[in-house]
Design an enzyme around this catalytic site. Structure first.
Site, short mmCIF file in Angstrom:
data_model
loop_
_atom_site.label_atom_id
_atom_site.label_comp_id
_atom_site.label_asym_id
_atom_site.label_seq_id
_atom_site.Cartn_x
_atom_site.Cartn_y
_atom_site.Cartn_z
CD GLU A 11 -55.66 6.05 91.35
OE1 GLU A 11 -55.25 5.94 92.52
OE2 GLU A 11 -55.02 5.62 90.37
CE1 TYR A 18 -57.19 3.88 88.70
CE2 TYR A 18 -57.49 4.80 86.51
CZ TYR A 18 -56.82 4.78 87.71
OH TYR A 18 -55.79 5.66 87.94
#
Ligand code: GDP
Ligand code: MN
Length: 391
Positions: free
Chosen positions: A200, A109
């Site tokens: 993101e 992530y």
């Protein structure tokens, strides 16, 4: 302003972020053409909506062979995709992203955003990619690596290294440390140059054949800086936004829909926040945030009435205006005229303080609208009257 994954990936690619091969498709036929061009056995068919969590909701399908691609494209295109971010009504899927399927060795992530408390850009990373980052932040916050960026020097290479080693990329595949640091630098550069509020990548993947790739991408722009990015303005997809919020922004009103039953019309964002708080403190529930801006003209107030009352939950409207530059008597005249012209069917409570407030009070009290348009003196009385009228 949010944009779609396929648009975000195109922007990221310009800055050198590796993305899967693929293309957007508006029909099942187009999806098949894209798949054919990709000339790979496994493709991924992905719903393009602004909300996240599509995978769990059935909006991302790894598909092997043309029959399976066709079947999945047919199933996803036009579906009402429900994810934890769409609400129960879901969001209709109007287009797809068809990409080459990749063999995932590890999901990571990574994101870039602004830490408001520190007034700095922060890069977040975690070895637990592919999952809900909110859940990781809550249950295992120690698994989130944070790198804060000094705005005067930007992201430094040693910081990008810190992220790469924090993600244990050296252990997974030492050859990927440099590509990973390049990728973090590119994410940061995208964020700054495009005036983003969020970039993101979840998941950022390491493939079995030794590549690091942004498998998913979410990108939001800072609305206040959009005027200097004309190219990005055209990426807006109003179908993905709340209808009332779009109508309000077209009328230059700052409106955000909420779940309560007391419509709010206030001049100034700070006063609007304060008004919502005080409604809550008297046991009420605001139906919206609405900043009508400095002028609060009849035209503005009419538009605001129209927007607020389209929300059928609204049982009463509270108008809270501070007359600093704007004169209260002018606002009162505008409110009365707007009330009559849009033929409002619900009660309105008005609080007007500041320049010429006494004249304004007389105007409201003599408007002939009686209980339908009540004057309130002071913010507490205004909130109490609105809560009573709504219940
Ligand atoms: P989201 O659910 O909206 O965040 O959509 P994502 O783009 O993150 O996709 C969800 C999940 O689908 C990913 O976490 C992957 O596990 C899986 N996925 C997406 N693309 C591929 C792919 O090319 N190969 C494989 N094996 N899995 C994929
Ligand atoms: Mn994702």
């Amino acid at each position: 302003m949010k944009i779609h994954e396929y648009q975000a990936k195109q922007i990221l690619a310009k800055y050198g972020v590796p993305i899967p091969r693929g293309s957007v498709a508006y029909s099942v036929n187009e999806a098949l053409l894209v798949a054919k061009d990709l000339a790979t056995e496994v493709c991924v068919v992905k719903a393009q909506i602004h909300a996240g969590g599509r995978g769990k909701g059935g909006g991302v399908k790894v598909s092997k062979g043309m029959d399976s691609i066709k079947e999945n494209a047919e199933a996803i295109l036009g579906m009402k995709l429900v994810t934890h971010q769409t609400g129960t009504q879901g969001q209709k899927v109007k287009h797809l992203l068809v990409e080459e399927g990749l063999d995932i060795q590890k999901e990571l992530y990574c994101s870039v955003l602004v830490d408001r408390g520190r007034q700095q850009i922060v890069l977040l990373a975690s070895t637990d990619g592919g999952m809900d980052i909110e859940e990781i932040a809550e249950k295992t916050p120690e698994k989130i690596i944070k790198v804060f960026v000094d705005p005067s020097v930007g992201l430094r290479l040693y910081q990008a290294n810190e992220l790469a080693f924090g993600l244990k990329i050296d252990e997974i595949n030492p050859k990927l440390v440099r590509p990973a640091t390049n990728l973090f630098m590119a994410l940061y550069q995208t964020f700054v140059e495009e005036d983003c509020s969020l970039v993101e990548i979840n998941p950022l993947i390491i493939t079995s054949d030794g590549r690091i790739i942004a498998l998913d991408a979410k990108l939001s722009f800072d609305d206040n800086a959009l005027f200097r990015h004309k190219n990005n303005l055209v990426l807006r997809d109003k179908d993905e936004e709340d209808l009332l919020e779009v109508e309000a922004s077209d009328a230059d009103l700052n409106y955000i829909k909420l779940d309560g039953n007391i419509g709010c019309m206030v001049n100034g964002a700070g006063l609007a926040m304060g008004t919502m708080d005080i409604i809550k403190s008297y046991g009420g529930d605001p139906a919206n945030f609405l900043d009508v801006g400095g002028s609060a003209s009849q035209e503005n107030v009419e538009k605001a009435f129209q927007i607020i009352t389209q929300d059928t939950n609204v049982k009463c409207i509270l108008i809270n205006i501070f007359g600093g530059i704007v004169r209260c008597d002018m606002v009162a005249t505008g409110v009365i005229a707007a009330f009559k012209s849009v033929n409002l069917q619900i009660p309105v409570v008005v609080r007007l303080e500041g320049t010429n407030s006494e004249k304004a009070h007389d105007l409201v009290n003599n408007s002939g609208l009686g209980e339908k348009l009540q004057m309130a003196y002071g913010i507490r009385e205004a909130a109490q009257k609105a809560v009573a009228a709504a219940s």
